[in-house]
Design a protein around this motif. Structure first.
Motif, PDB file in Angstrom:
ATOM      1  N   VAL A   3      16.415  72.430  32.535  1.00  0.00           N
ATOM      2  CA  VAL A   3      15.058  72.843  32.213  1.00  0.00           C
ATOM      3  C   VAL A   3      14.311  71.684  31.563  1.00  0.00           C
ATOM      4  O   VAL A   3      14.809  71.051  30.642  1.00  0.00           O
ATOM      5  N   HIS A   4      13.123  71.439  32.079  1.00  0.00           N
ATOM      6  CA  HIS A   4      12.250  70.401  31.549  1.00  0.00           C
ATOM      7  C   HIS A   4      10.934  71.054  31.144  1.00  0.00           C
ATOM      8  O   HIS A   4      10.456  71.968  31.823  1.00  0.00           O
ATOM      9  N   PHE A   5      10.360  70.595  30.061  1.00  0.00           N
ATOM     10  CA  PHE A   5       9.083  71.116  29.591  1.00  0.00           C
ATOM     11  C   PHE A   5       7.980  70.146  29.960  1.00  0.00           C
ATOM     12  O   PHE A   5       8.179  68.936  29.964  1.00  0.00           O
ATOM     13  N   LEU A   6       6.815  70.690  30.306  1.00  0.00           N
ATOM     14  CA  LEU A   6       5.649  69.888  30.633  1.00  0.00           C
ATOM     15  C   LEU A   6       4.589  70.163  29.573  1.00  0.00           C
ATOM     16  O   LEU A   6       4.425  71.302  29.142  1.00  0.00           O
ATOM     17  N   LEU A  36       5.203  80.335  30.596  1.00  0.00           N
ATOM     18  CA  LEU A  36       5.550  81.423  29.693  1.00  0.00           C
ATOM     19  C   LEU A  36       4.661  81.303  28.468  1.00  0.00           C
ATOM     20  O   LEU A  36       4.825  80.387  27.668  1.00  0.00           O
ATOM     21  N   PHE A  37       3.708  82.212  28.351  1.00  0.00           N
ATOM     22  CA  PHE A  37       2.757  82.170  27.242  1.00  0.00           C
ATOM     23  C   PHE A  37       2.110  80.791  27.137  1.00  0.00           C
ATOM     24  O   PHE A  37       2.068  80.178  26.080  1.00  0.00           O
ATOM     25  N   SER A  38       1.654  80.282  28.266  1.00  0.00           N
ATOM     26  CA  SER A  38       0.939  79.011  28.411  1.00  0.00           C
ATOM     27  C   SER A  38       1.820  77.773  28.298  1.00  0.00           C
ATOM     28  O   SER A  38       1.332  76.669  28.371  1.00  0.00           O
ATOM     29  N   GLN A  39       3.122  77.931  28.126  1.00  0.00           N
ATOM     30  CA  GLN A  39       4.011  76.775  28.085  1.00  0.00           C
ATOM     31  C   GLN A  39       4.539  76.521  29.499  1.00  0.00           C
ATOM     32  O   GLN A  39       5.182  77.380  30.082  1.00  0.00           O
ATOM     33  N   ALA A  40       4.250  75.344  30.031  1.00  0.00           N
ATOM     34  CA  ALA A  40       4.711  74.986  31.373  1.00  0.00           C
ATOM     35  C   ALA A  40       6.171  74.535  31.309  1.00  0.00           C
ATOM     36  O   ALA A  40       6.542  73.716  30.469  1.00  0.00           O
ATOM     37  N   VAL A  41       6.987  75.106  32.214  1.00  0.00           N
ATOM     38  CA  VAL A  41       8.423  74.829  32.255  1.00  0.00           C
ATOM     39  C   VAL A  41       8.819  74.561  33.700  1.00  0.00           C
ATOM     40  O   VAL A  41       8.384  75.246  34.618  1.00  0.00           O
ATOM     41  N   ILE A  73       9.699  66.613  30.030  1.00  0.00           N
ATOM     42  CA  ILE A  73      10.510  66.309  28.851  1.00  0.00           C
ATOM     43  C   ILE A  73      11.753  67.194  28.870  1.00  0.00           C
ATOM     44  O   ILE A  73      11.662  68.416  28.881  1.00  0.00           O
ATOM     45  N   TYR A  74      12.902  66.553  28.877  1.00  0.00           N
ATOM     46  CA  TYR A  74      14.184  67.272  28.878  1.00  0.00           C
ATOM     47  C   TYR A  74      14.610  67.514  27.434  1.00  0.00           C
ATOM     48  O   TYR A  74      14.684  66.570  26.634  1.00  0.00           O
ATOM     49  N   ARG A  75      14.858  68.753  27.095  1.00  0.00           N
ATOM     50  CA  ARG A  75      15.322  69.145  25.771  1.00  0.00           C
ATOM     51  C   ARG A  75      14.447  68.595  24.633  1.00  0.00           C
ATOM     52  O   ARG A  75      14.919  67.842  23.784  1.00  0.00           O
ATOM     53  N   PRO A  76      13.193  68.997  24.591  1.00  0.00           N
ATOM     54  CA  PRO A  76      12.365  68.535  23.471  1.00  0.00           C
ATOM     55  C   PRO A  76      12.875  69.150  22.167  1.00  0.00           C
ATOM     56  O   PRO A  76      13.448  70.241  22.170  1.00  0.00           O
ATOM     57  N   PRO A  77      12.691  68.465  21.045  1.00  0.00           N
ATOM     58  CA  PRO A  77      13.171  69.016  19.777  1.00  0.00           C
ATOM     59  C   PRO A  77      12.377  70.238  19.331  1.00  0.00           C
ATOM     60  O   PRO A  77      12.885  71.067  18.595  1.00  0.00           O
TER      61      PRO A  77
END
Length: 95
Positions: A3-6, A36-41, A73-77
Motif C-alpha cells: 500500500v502506497h499513499f498519495l 478513503l475519507f479524501s485520503q488517496a491510497v 509514499i510507502y509506509r508514511p509515518p
C-alpha cells in the motif's frame, strides 16, 4: 507490492465518499486506487517494490490529471485527514 499513499495538492471527492477503482494492465488487475475519507491510497499488486505511477496504468480512466504523476509514499509515518469542516485528525503508524 503493498500500500502506497498519495498526497495530491487537493482532493477530488467528498470526504464522506469511499472510492475504489481497480486498475487493469495487460488483462490483469494490477492495482487498486482508493479514496478513503479524501485520503488517496494505491494498493500495488504488481511484482516488485516500486509501483508504476497512476499515469502509466490509469491514463484511460480519466482520473484527475493532478493524480496521475503524484509521488507514492510507502509506509508514511503519519497521515492527516479532514472531514466536513472538522479539525484535522492525524493518524500515526508504527510499521
Amino acid at each position: 507490492m503493498g500500500v502506497h499513499f498519495l498526497f495530491p495538492a487537493k482532493t477530488f471527492h467528498q470526504p464522506g465518499e469511499i472510492v475504489m477503482i481497480p486498475l487493469i494492465k495487460e488483462s490483469y488487475i494490477g492495482c487498486f486506487y482508493f479514496e478513503l475519507f479524501s485520503q488517496a491510497v494505491f494498493l500495488n499488486l504488481f511484482p516488485g517494490h516500486v509501483p508504476p505511477t497512476l499515469g502509466t496504468v490509469a491514463a484511460k480512466l480519466e482520473l484527475q490529471q493532478g493524480l496521475l504523476n503524484v509521488e507514492m509514499i510507502y509506509r508514511p509515518p503519519q497521515i492527516a485527514t479532514a472531514s466536513n469542516g472538522m479539525p484535522i485528525s492525524t493518524i500515526n503508524f508504527k510499521w
